[in-house]
Design an enzyme around this catalytic site. Structure first.
Site, mmCIF file in Angstrom:
data_model
loop_
_atom_site.group_PDB
_atom_site.id
_atom_site.type_symbol
_atom_site.label_atom_id
_atom_site.label_comp_id
_atom_site.label_asym_id
_atom_site.label_seq_id
_atom_site.Cartn_x
_atom_site.Cartn_y
_atom_site.Cartn_z
ATOM 1 N N CYS A 114 0.766 -0.957 0.190
ATOM 2 C CA CYS A 114 -0.081 0.031 0.024
ATOM 3 C C CYS A 114 0.486 1.256 0.134
ATOM 4 O O CYS A 114 -0.022 2.359 0.075
ATOM 5 C CB CYS A 114 -1.065 -0.046 0.920
ATOM 6 S SG CYS A 114 -2.166 -1.402 1.490
ATOM 7 N N HIS A 255 -3.216 6.714 2.539
ATOM 8 C CA HIS A 255 -3.683 6.070 2.762
ATOM 9 C C HIS A 255 -5.049 5.053 3.368
ATOM 10 O O HIS A 255 -5.427 5.609 4.404
ATOM 11 C CB HIS A 255 -3.051 4.554 3.325
ATOM 12 C CG HIS A 255 -3.283 3.148 2.577
ATOM 13 N ND1 HIS A 255 -3.584 3.143 1.266
ATOM 14 C CD2 HIS A 255 -3.485 2.326 3.385
ATOM 15 C CE1 HIS A 255 -4.229 1.965 1.092
ATOM 16 N NE2 HIS A 255 -3.773 0.604 2.390
ATOM 17 N N ASN A 285 -9.970 0.036 0.356
ATOM 18 C CA ASN A 285 -8.067 -0.369 0.499
ATOM 19 C C ASN A 285 -8.083 -1.185 -1.037
ATOM 20 O O ASN A 285 -8.716 -1.981 -1.747
ATOM 21 C CB ASN A 285 -8.226 -1.082 1.305
ATOM 22 C CG ASN A 285 -6.955 -1.526 0.941
ATOM 23 O OD1 ASN A 285 -5.771 -0.793 0.507
ATOM 24 N ND2 ASN A 285 -5.708 -1.332 2.140
#
Ligand code: COA
Length: 332
Positions: A114, A255, A285
């Site tokens: 990520c 994020h 996500n």
């Protein structure tokens, strides 16, 4: 002195939507539970025949057009992904370059989960400031639907597919330069988020397939706590280094993993709701694509303008983490 400027942002949002109600049909869960624990309402899923390079090429096309540069002037392509088209080769960046019709160009992937897009920003900045490259295309592209175990109710509902991209170009104007990028990692936490099988440690076998070892495994609760702590301290370090407070930041783009993580980090850093970009409710996500998709969302809403100070804050498997501080410098 040459500097690197963040010239454009683009994204590709796959049209197919998977809602929490869709998950109610395949795992023991509820819209209410998912919404309360994560803030996620829906996520995007790529088509069967669509791989990360397809999503990445579409996002890159938008970023190139918005930067107003010729494709031929791109001299480096970096794709951040942990869901590459192929496990080993060719890299997804090579495939994106070819799908875009670029002439032969240096192209490679970054694997930092990520945090990948922030790592790519750091590398683009370094290549430009060293004088080696002038126009770098960076992409975050993920098809997590290809590595999810849709029977694992602790993990599968969190992730989605998508891509974001940016052009980072050389400039002599210090006022529009990327100010700083800080990236780090700690492999001691390898077991928190992992795809245990299919690599050289546990090569592909019938056992790997049967046990779904090539799918993502996550210790959600432990990851949550570390994410809050690391995302907060990462930005605190960056702000202290540059003698800034939260009031100096126009757009805080963390994020997009969980609404509760974003809220806790935002509160600790004294970022207001208006400053903080949130898309986790819409896209879930999307790992390396999460930050550029969120930035693109804010840009298309007219929130991000030339000269605005933007702060990225990422955290992911590895563990990896990083932050990037820059002034947005789009084509005038
Ligand atoms: C995954 C996550 C949403 C789980 O939320 P949580 O509050 O930590 O939940 P827990 O794992 O402690 O589980 C709590 C309970 O909910 C249950 N549960 C787990 N998944 C569930 C689901 N999809 N639906 C309903 N209940 C669920 C558990 O079985 C557990 O039940 P029990 O108390 O009877 O044992 C959360 O930990 C999270 O978001 N973590 C961070 C993930 C992340 O950011 N990853 C990427 C980093 S880049």
């Amino acid at each position: 002195m040459t500097y690197a400027a963040f010239k454009s942002i683009g994204a590709y949002i796959p049209p197919k939507i998977m809602t929490n109600a869709d998950f109610e049909k395949i795992i023991d869960t509820s819209d209410e539970w998912i919404t309360k624990r994560t803030g996620i309402k829906e996520r995007r899923i790529s088509e069967e025949n669509e791989a990360s390079s397809d999503l990445g090429a579409k996002a890159a096309q938008v970023a190139i057009e918005r930067a107003g540069i010729n494709k031929e002037d791109i001299d480096l392509v970096i794709c951040a992904t942990v869901t590459p088209d192929y496990l080993c080769m060719p890299s997804t960046a090579c495939l994106i370059a070819s799908k875009l019709g670029l002439p032969p160009v240096m192209a490679y992937d970054i694997s930092a989960a990520c945090t990948g897009f922030v790592y790519a920003t750091a590398v683009a900045k370094a290549f430009i400031e060293s004088g080696m490259k002038k126009n770098v295309l960076i992409i975050g592209a993920e098809t997590y639907s290809s590595i999810l175990d849709y029977t694992d109710r602790g993990t599968c509902f969190i992730f989605g597919d998508g891509a974001g991209a940016a052009i980072i170009s050389v400039t002599n104007n210090k006022d529009e330069a990327i100010i700083d990028v800080n990236c780090s990692s700690d492999g001691n936490y390898e077991d928190l988020i992992k795809t245990p099988g299919g690599g050289s440690k546990h090569p592909c076998s019938q056992e790997v397939l049967d046990s779904k070892m090539a799918c993502i495994k996550m210790k959600g609760n432990e990851t949550f706590k570390l994410a809050v702590r690391t995302l907060t301290s990462d930005v605190e370090t960056m702000m202290k280094k540059h003698n800034l407070t939260s009031k100096d930041i126009n757009h805080f783009i963390p994020h997009q993993a969980n609404r509760r993580i974003i809220t806790a980090v935002g509160k600790a850093l004294e970022m207001t709701e208006e400053q903080t970009v949130v898309t986790v409710d819409k896209y879930g996500n999307t790992s390396a694509a999460s930050i550029p998709m969120a930035m693109n969302y804010a840009y298309e809403q007219g929130r991000i303008k030339a000269g605005d100070t933007v702060l990225f804050d990422a955290f992911g498997g590895g563990l990896t983490w990083g932050s990037a501080l820059f002034r947005f410098a789009p084509k005038k």
